[in-house]
Design a protein around this motif. Structure first.
Motif, PDB file in Angstrom:
ATOM      1  N   TYR A  63      38.484  47.447  31.253  1.00  0.00           N
ATOM      2  CA  TYR A  63      37.107  48.465  30.218  1.00  0.00           C
ATOM      3  C   TYR A  63      37.484  49.115  29.054  1.00  0.00           C
ATOM      4  N   LYS A  64      38.335  48.645  28.611  1.00  0.00           N
ATOM      5  CA  LYS A  64      38.871  49.379  27.439  1.00  0.00           C
ATOM      6  C   LYS A  64      39.118  48.079  26.253  1.00  0.00           C
ATOM      7  N   LEU A  65      38.907  47.736  26.514  1.00  0.00           N
ATOM      8  CA  LEU A  65      39.431  46.498  25.740  1.00  0.00           C
ATOM      9  C   LEU A  65      37.734  45.548  25.292  1.00  0.00           C
ATOM     10  N   TRP A  71      44.975  38.780  32.336  1.00  0.00           N
ATOM     11  CA  TRP A  71      43.991  39.385  33.370  1.00  0.00           C
ATOM     12  C   TRP A  71      42.714  37.932  33.953  1.00  0.00           C
ATOM     13  N   ARG A  72      43.006  36.878  33.547  1.00  0.00           N
ATOM     14  CA  ARG A  72      42.736  35.703  33.722  1.00  0.00           C
ATOM     15  C   ARG A  72      40.342  35.648  34.186  1.00  0.00           C
ATOM     16  N   ILE A  73      40.192  36.578  33.087  1.00  0.00           N
ATOM     17  CA  ILE A  73      38.890  35.883  32.991  1.00  0.00           C
ATOM     18  C   ILE A  73      38.120  35.747  32.052  1.00  0.00           C
ATOM     19  N   LEU A 121      32.738  48.580  39.226  1.00  0.00           N
ATOM     20  CA  LEU A 121      32.382  49.176  40.335  1.00  0.00           C
ATOM     21  C   LEU A 121      33.497  50.893  40.291  1.00  0.00           C
ATOM     22  N   TRP A 122      34.649  50.611  39.913  1.00  0.00           N
ATOM     23  CA  TRP A 122      35.698  50.836  39.403  1.00  0.00           C
ATOM     24  C   TRP A 122      35.353  52.293  38.412  1.00  0.00           C
ATOM     25  N   VAL A 123      34.842  51.596  37.236  1.00  0.00           N
ATOM     26  CA  VAL A 123      34.552  52.647  36.442  1.00  0.00           C
ATOM     27  C   VAL A 123      33.407  53.716  36.182  1.00  0.00           C
ATOM     28  N   ARG A 124      32.297  52.813  37.148  1.00  0.00           N
ATOM     29  CA  ARG A 124      31.052  53.358  37.709  1.00  0.00           C
ATOM     30  C   ARG A 124      31.783  54.448  38.520  1.00  0.00           C
ATOM     31  N   GLN A 125      32.453  54.663  39.665  1.00  0.00           N
ATOM     32  CA  GLN A 125      33.645  55.170  40.794  1.00  0.00           C
ATOM     33  C   GLN A 125      33.640  56.499  39.682  1.00  0.00           C
ATOM     34  N   GLY A 171      43.192  42.110  42.962  1.00  0.00           N
ATOM     35  CA  GLY A 171      44.320  41.495  42.451  1.00  0.00           C
ATOM     36  C   GLY A 171      44.502  42.490  41.261  1.00  0.00           C
ATOM     37  N   LEU A 172      42.922  43.359  41.024  1.00  0.00           N
ATOM     38  CA  LEU A 172      43.734  44.475  39.913  1.00  0.00           C
ATOM     39  C   LEU A 172      43.893  45.341  40.290  1.00  0.00           C
ATOM     40  N   THR A 173      45.172  46.582  39.826  1.00  0.00           N
ATOM     41  CA  THR A 173      45.282  47.530  39.700  1.00  0.00           C
ATOM     42  C   THR A 173      44.634  48.870  38.906  1.00  0.00           C
ATOM     43  N   PRO A 174      45.083  49.925  38.899  1.00  0.00           N
ATOM     44  CA  PRO A 174      43.317  50.556  38.406  1.00  0.00           C
ATOM     45  C   PRO A 174      43.767  50.727  36.717  1.00  0.00           C
ATOM     46  N   GLU A 175      45.043  51.057  36.467  1.00  0.00           N
ATOM     47  CA  GLU A 175      45.310  50.647  35.317  1.00  0.00           C
ATOM     48  C   GLU A 175      44.444  49.388  34.441  1.00  0.00           C
ATOM     49  N   GLU A 176      45.477  48.095  34.816  1.00  0.00           N
ATOM     50  CA  GLU A 176      44.522  47.221  34.534  1.00  0.00           C
ATOM     51  C   GLU A 176      43.259  47.003  34.138  1.00  0.00           C
TER      52      GLU A 176
END
Lengths: 506, 188
Positions: free
Chosen positions: A455-457, A340-342, A422-426, A445-450
């Motif tokens: 978010y889960k981790l 994920w390169r974070i 943003l995505w999880v808030r949505q 460059g992230l998919t919803p699954e990623e």
């Protein structure tokens, strides 16, 4: 390819609350011994701040780490050809931190509270030095002396990471509405190119091939203390009572049995992740020589994909057990750093190729006012990431700390974290707008699954997901006979080597 | 230990050393003059001191043995050879065969680089002559005094060259440096 395994810890700095539970657990388990009172194998620092030992990041002062000179790597400490400088400095190292650079360890005279003769005043517990045993007039330093002093003109203003910040960015130290600080928990980085190992004149330090843990052999150590000077993170410490140097051992007695390290286990904020990485030992030198701006990318390159069939085949050839392979495939360290390169390494420019990774903090953007009126955050802006540049902690500062000055890597990590939010808030609240959330994700460059996995981790992960530590199969190896394990207790390690043990045949 | 008891021990030691040197001086006088040896004593001395090398390149005797020749005497690894000729138990060992192979210490050195019978005959002549000379113990005392003096001298030189090395180290502690940057007087 020379494939090896490495245990790696990752830290989610957004969640660290600076409670020092990790430091205290580590101290209770490992360094509550005589001579080790001043050591904090795990410590937590306030950033911006001077840290422990004071200004450890200032390599002009301590000369730790490596530098590239004429195409070759050399220790900053041992400038000059061959071993001449080692010999010249062997009895006096000008760059060695003194006890004053750490602090004088102390306790309090608690007994006095019970034994004091009756008098007009309340009895007090006076501070007592743990080195001399004398009462101390005044405590002038501690291991977290500048704790929560993110704006201090004495400590925070001297943070070496403030280098290259503009005057307005430095206002985060002085202006109340911009003030912010965060915490940096630190343990030994168990580097791929450890400066401590390279500097030791006795050859007492080694990096284990099976799990990458860097250890000091207490029988071979001759107290030259070059490791203390050479380590840019100042994580080896000299024990003044038994005359040996000691360092974080990554709690190997715990990790070998599949348990997380004491610091990680105790972490109240659950900010720590421990996992396995596979790396290619043949390429370490090339990676350590890479110029600053490509250093982190080179470090990501040397980490191998544990799902790649060729890597799996190579791992089996190296005799790596199946449980290690499975752990590497589920490794949070691999996902955070490479997939994920974070996550980013701490001060990669020291060129020791450190193997602990940090997720940079998304500092709050609370000051809602129009940007052109001097505010930080424009609430009417429609840009997803407009606040990244307006963050209280300047990207430049995080880049100095985590990516050898490469701001793009920090921005990439922050934007990904923001996009996931943003995505999880949505998904949960639904006020961002589906298309806006998707656009934010795709722009990084992230998919919803990623995004869901991230978010889960970082938010929901269970104990088993945060700590994926395979057991080391010691019983299958010949170095220690489990039948004699308990006979050895108390006879090796700290202290003299007993003669009968040297000659005994297992 | 106070200074006085140190002095007492020193005086005792000097007295003991004086007595030993007297005894060592008297003993060799008893040695009887031996039969004339066929070799050349002067040549033997040159072999002994290494002034003339053994044909095989073997090390000279003086590197390990003392025989009362030279200001500093010889080495102290091997026994003193001043009276080796007069000593009936040692005298027969002065031959090439024993030197080359007889002693566990000397054999590893001399088995590769043999001394010849002729060279040993010159040495025998030299030792025969030497037996008549008053024995003088190797003056290791001079070495000790020169050594201690040199050590102290080097310490003094180091002290001058690197004076204030600790005080000048990075101009004080990191805390002092922070205070300097801050404009204050110091951490204390």
């Amino acid at each position: 390819m020379d494939l090896r395994a490495q245990l790696s810890m990752s830290f989610h700095m957004d969640k660290c609350i600076g409670c020092h539970t990790c430091s205290v657990s580590c101290k209770n388990v490992w360094t509550s011994r005589r001579g080790a009172e001043y050591m904090w194998w795990n410590n937590v620092e306030t950033k911006p701040g001077a840290g422990y030992p004071l200004t450890w990041e200032d390599q002009e002062r301590y000369r730790g780490g490596w530098e590239v000179s004429g195409g070759n790597l050399r220790l900053k400490l041992l400038k000059g050809p061959g071993k001449i400088r080692t010999l010249a400095n062997i009895f006096f190292q000008p760059n060695l931190p003194t006890i004053d650079d750490y602090y004088e360890p102390f306790t309090y005279d608690y007994q006095h509270l019970f034994n004091a003769p009756a008098g007009d005043d309340q009895p007090v517990a006076r501070p007592k030095s743990l080195i001399t045993g004398d009462f101390m007039e005044k405590i002038i330093m501690g291991p977290n002396w500048d704790d929560d002093m993110g704006g201090s003109p004495l400590y925070a203003a001297n943070d070496p990471n403030l280098k290259g910040l503009s005057e307005s960015q430095k206002e985060m130290l002085t202006k109340f509405h911009k003030l912010f600080f965060f915490y940096l928990p630190r343990i030994c980085n168990h580097c791929l190119n450890p400066a401590c190992v390279a500097s030791c004149p006795s050859g007492a330090i080694y990096k284990r091939g099976e799990d990458g843990i860097v250890l000091i052999d207490q029988d071979t150590c001759r107290a030259w203390r070059f490791c203390v000077s050479a380590c840019p993170y100042k994580k080896p410490y000299y024990n003044w009572a038994n005359g040996k140097s000691e360092k974080c051992i990554f709690c190997y007695p715990r990790t070998e049995t599949g348990q997380p390290n004491a610091c990680a286990h105790a972490c109240t904020g659950r900010i720590r992740f421990v996992g396995v990485l596979f790396y290619d030992a043949d390429r370490i030198e090339d990676v350590a020589k890479t110029p600053d701006e490509r250093l982190v990318d080179a470090m990501r390159d040397i980490i191998l994909d544990p799902n790649d069939p060729r890597v799996i085949e190579e791992a089996r050839k190296q005799g790596i057990d199946d449980n290690w392979l499975v752990a590497a495939q589920n490794s949070p360290a691999y996902n955070l750093f490479k997939k994920w390169r974070i996550a980013l390494p701490n001060h990669p420019e020291f060129r020791t190729v450190p193997m602990n990774f940090y997720i940079p903090p998304l500092s709050p953007v609370l000051h809602s006012a129009k940007a052109d009126n001097g505010g930080l955050f424009d609430s009417e802006s429609v840009e997803f990431f407009n606040s990244i540049d307006k963050m209280r902690v300047p990207v430049r500062y995080l880049a100095n700390l985590l990516s050898a000055g490469n701001e793009q890597l920090v921005i990439e990590s922050l934007k990904k974290q923001m996009a996931v939010r943003l995505w999880v808030r949505q998904q949960r609240v639904g006020d961002v707008g589906d298309s806006a959330a998707k656009a934010a994700l795709s722009s990084v460059g992230l998919t919803p699954e990623e995004a869901f996995e991230i978010y889960k981790l970082v938010s929901l992960a269970t104990f088993q997901e945060r700590f994926v530590i395979p057991e080391t199969h010691r019983e299958a190896q010949t170095t220690v006979d489990p039948r004699t394990m308990y006979e050895k207790r108390g006879t090796v390690g700290f202290g003299n080597k007993r003669q009968e043990l040297v000659s005994r045949q297992w | 230990m106070d200074l006085r008891s140190c002095k007492k021990i020193l005086v005792k030691g000097l007295q003991l050393g004086f007595a030993l040197s007297l005894v060592a001086g008297v003993v060799p006088m008893k040695a009887a003059a031996q039969d004339a040896e066929p070799g050349d004593a002067a040549l033997g001395k040159m072999y002994y001191t290494g002034e003339k090398q053994f044909a095989s390149g073997a090390p000279p005797c003086i590197s390990c043995h003392n025989a009362g020749v030279g200001t500093f005497g010889g080495g102290i690894l091997g026994p003193d050879l001043t009276n080796v000729y007069a000593d009936d138990s040692k005298n027969p060992l002065l031959n090439a065969a024993w030197i080359n192979a007889g002693s566990p210490v000397m054999a590893p050195v001399f088995s590769n680089r043999n001394v010849t019978d002729e060279e040993v005959s010159h040495l025998r002549a030299f030792f025969a002559e030497q037996a008549n000379v008053e024995a003088k113990p190797a003056p290791t005392g001079i070495f000790t005094i020169v050594g201690i003096g040199g050590f102290v001298g080097i310490l003094i030189i180091f002290n001058i060259i690197w004076s204030g090395r600790y005080r000048n180290r990075n101009r004080g502690t990191a805390h002092d440096a922070l205070w300097r940057n801050y404009g204050g007087k110091g951490g204390r």
